[in-house]
Design an enzyme around this catalytic site. Structure first.
Site, PDB file in Angstrom:
ATOM      1  CE  LYS A 267      -3.943  -1.850   2.677  1.00  0.00           C
ATOM      2  NZ  LYS A 267      -4.998  -1.690   1.668  1.00  0.00           N
ATOM      3  NE  ARG A 341     -10.808 -10.016  -1.835  1.00  0.00           N
ATOM      4  CZ  ARG A 341     -11.182  -9.103  -2.722  1.00  0.00           C
ATOM      5  NH1 ARG A 341     -11.530  -9.476  -3.941  1.00  0.00           N
ATOM      6  NH2 ARG A 341     -11.207  -7.830  -2.407  1.00  0.00           N
TER       7      ARG A 341
HETATM    8  N1  BES Z   1      -8.195  -3.868   4.413  1.00  0.00           N
HETATM    9  C1  BES Z   1      -8.359  -3.466   3.062  1.00  0.00           C
HETATM   10  C2  BES Z   1      -9.687  -2.737   2.817  1.00  0.00           C
HETATM   11  C3  BES Z   1      -9.825  -1.408   3.515  1.00  0.00           C
HETATM   12  C4  BES Z   1      -9.408  -0.244   2.893  1.00  0.00           C
HETATM   13  C5  BES Z   1     -10.405  -1.322   4.765  1.00  0.00           C
HETATM   14  C6  BES Z   1      -9.540   0.972   3.530  1.00  0.00           C
HETATM   15  C7  BES Z   1     -10.535  -0.114   5.412  1.00  0.00           C
HETATM   16  C8  BES Z   1     -10.100   1.039   4.797  1.00  0.00           C
HETATM   17  C9  BES Z   1      -8.321  -4.695   2.155  1.00  0.00           C
HETATM   18  O1  BES Z   1      -7.487  -5.715   2.574  1.00  0.00           O
HETATM   19  C10 BES Z   1      -7.817  -4.247   0.822  1.00  0.00           C
HETATM   20  O2  BES Z   1      -6.706  -3.818   0.764  1.00  0.00           O
HETATM   21  N2  BES Z   1      -8.658  -4.361  -0.213  1.00  0.00           N
HETATM   22  C11 BES Z   1      -8.302  -3.976  -1.516  1.00  0.00           C
HETATM   23  C12 BES Z   1      -8.789  -5.042  -2.471  1.00  0.00           C
HETATM   24  C13 BES Z   1      -8.336  -4.861  -3.896  1.00  0.00           C
HETATM   25  C14 BES Z   1      -6.839  -5.078  -3.974  1.00  0.00           C
HETATM   26  C15 BES Z   1      -9.082  -5.839  -4.757  1.00  0.00           C
HETATM   27  C16 BES Z   1      -8.950  -2.638  -1.832  1.00  0.00           C
HETATM   28  O3  BES Z   1     -10.103  -2.425  -1.450  1.00  0.00           O
HETATM   29  O4  BES Z   1      -8.276  -1.789  -2.430  1.00  0.00           O
HETATM   30 MN    MN Z   2      -5.521  -5.503   1.947  1.00  0.00          MN
END
Ligand code: BES
Ligand code: MN
Ligand code: ZN
Length: 489
Positions: A267, A341
């Site tokens: 990230k 997931r």
């Molecule tokens: N934990 C994150 C989702 C999230 C983002 C929760 C901001 C709370 C605040 C999750 O693991 C994630 O990174 N999801 C990705 C999925 C994508 C790579 C398909 C996302 O939502 O960008």
């Molecule tokens: Mn994530």
């Protein structure tokens, strides 16, 4: 916070009495809870100062010998009145009491019981305060309010008070778990939290798997995420037998990513610290388990928490990898940041193996959910209209806003893979919240009734809203307990 109930004001000394008024009425609702002297004083003040009773309107007046001050709060129009109004009013009363630096507050609470419940919820939600980890506590910041008395004539007031306190203890536990940093709340810390809930309880059992044991049991999706981190991972399973005569069990499964760096698909650094909250689903699962088991509800409940960090260590999983989960299905990794997931897949399989046939999973799963709902609604997706409907009814009572998204089979197209049963991420970002749920559906047996809750937006607030304080919210514990209380009767 010490909360008590009382039938009237006789012999009570208090710093502040909080009463409420509707927008349409000229006087306070007639009630013999207050007695004539106090009632007359309030009605006089209302007419002299022209207090209308609009929402958020307040009027502070002088009290009597036994009541130092009286605060009149507006409820808005009677037609809009409900439990939500009571929660907000009680929350406002506590805030005003702290602003006035008083230590004892008395609340006049309308019947029936669900309004008493709402009032105590408002008090407890307002009373929560995350202290942080400062070397010295800031005494000026600390709330002054120590005790609250609820004036009510409800015959079962004491039972309601006990119920709400037990539920809100679960909520406070979850809030602390989310608010504390990832170097404190590790998978091992979540395990210790579960241990404390099982200790000395005959009808609660605990089973914990480490990385090697999880691998041995074929949990290839969970293990892949866990391998990237030096912090030992834990698959935590709690079981409560409140209805030993029944073979049926409810299951609550929580995403417990104690820190989500994104893994190899790292990230950006801005705001990455917030990913200490990526275990909010597991915090809610544990908080709900605590409340349900302490209330002694006549249900069987299995809670599974998949706890690990998502880190880009030397043994981390990679984009392009193909994982095999514990039900034999294979997943092609497109993005290691879609890790929630994966850990949930194996946790869902485990919960069903243990006997859960009505399952709810809770996860801070997708940024797309925040794009859709901001911090307002939890997203719900389900394979069962009946089970979803029951959940939505409980959420309407608790005030924890929830909105259902579709799960049509067409969405399955988006997670197809050339080389495996599914991909873990859709690169176009199309239907981000739904496609995550669609992946999870692959790990739900035909006979299982399942609800998936995406709490990415609702589990944490940057600023207070209504009766929710900033930071962790404890959502959706109050709904889960409400639902299981309903199911138990
Ligand atoms: N934990 C994150 C989702 C999230 C983002 C929760 C901001 C709370 C605040 C999750 O693991 C994630 O990174 N999801 C990705 C999925 C994508 C790579 C398909 C996302 O939502 O960008
Ligand atoms: Mn994530
Ligand atoms: Zn995550």
């Amino acid at each position: 916070m010490d909360i008590k109930t009382r039938k009237d004001l006789t012999g009570l000394k208090t710093d502040l009495l909080f009463v409420t008024k509707f927008e349409t009425s000229k006087t306070l609702e007639k009630s013999d809870l207050l007695g004539k002297t106090v009632q007359d004083r309030i009605d006089k003040a209302i007419s002299i100062y022209g207090f209308a009773g609009k929402k958020k309107e307040v009027l502070l007046i002088e009290g009597t010998d036994q009541i130092k001050r009286i605060l009149i709060g507006g409820l808005g129009l009677k037609k809009d009145f409900g439990a939500e109004t009571v929660r907000l009013a009680a929350h406002e009363a506590v805030n005003q009491a702290n602003a006035l630096k008083v230590s004892h507050l008395t609340l006049m609470v309308p019947g029936p019981n669900r309004f008493l419940k709402a009032a105590v919820e408002g008090v407890r939600l307002a009373a929560y305060h995350f202290e942080g980890l400062h070397q010295k506590k800031d005494k000026d910041q600390a709330p002054t309010l120590k005790s609250v008395v609820c004036l009510t004539r409800e015959p079962k007031a004491k039972t309601v008070l006990h119920e709400v306190n037990t539920i809100l203890n679960g909520v406070d536990l979850a809030k602390n778990l989310v608010n504390l940093p990832a170097n404190v709340v590790t998978p091992g810390y979540l395990e210790k939290t579960a241990e404390a809930m099982a200790e000395g309880r005959k009808n609660v059992s605990l089973n914990v798997l480490g990385l090697e044991e999880a691998e041995k049991q074929g949990m290839g999706a969970f293990a892949a995420v866990a391998r990237g981190s030096a912090e030992p991972a834990r698959m935590i399973a709690l079981q409560y037998k409140g209805n030993p005569g029944s073979k049926k069990a409810y299951g609550i499964v929580g995403k417990g990513i104690t820190f989500d760096s994104g893994g190899i698909s790292l990230k950006p650094s801005k705001g990455m610290g917030k990913m200490k909250t990526d275990m909010a689903g597991s915090a809610a699962a544990l908080g709900a388990f605590k409340a349900v088991s302490e209330l002694g509800l006549k249900v069987n409940l299995i809670v599974v928490v998949a706890a690990t960090e998502n880190m880009p260590g030397g043994r981390a999983y990679r984009p392009g990898d193909i994982l095999t989960a514990s039900n034999g299905k294979t997943i092609e990794i497109v993005n290691t940041d879609a890790e929630g997931r994966l850990v949930l897949a194996d946790a869902l399989v485990l919960a069903q193996k243990m006997g859960a046939d009505r399952v709810i999973d809770i996860a801070t799963l997708t940024g797309a959910c925040i794009v859709t709902f901001g911090n307002i609604h939890t997203a719900l997706m389900s394979n069962s209209d009946a089970w979803a409907k029951k959940y939505m009814a409980a959420a309407a009572n608790s005030g924890e806003k929830t909105w259902q998204l579709p799960m049509d089979t067409e969405y399955n197209e988006l997670i197809k893979s050339d080389v495996s049963d599914m991909v873990n991420a859709v690169e176009t970002g199309k239907a981000g919240t739904i496609t995550a749920a669609k992946l999870l559906e692959n790990f739900i047996e035909e006979k299982t009734e399942w609800v998936h809750l995406d709490i990415a937006g609702t589990s944490y607030l940057d600023a207070p809203r209504g009766y929710q304080s900033k930071q962790a919210t404890g959502v959706p514990i109050r709904t889960l307990v409400e639902l299981l209380m309903e199911e138990a009767t």
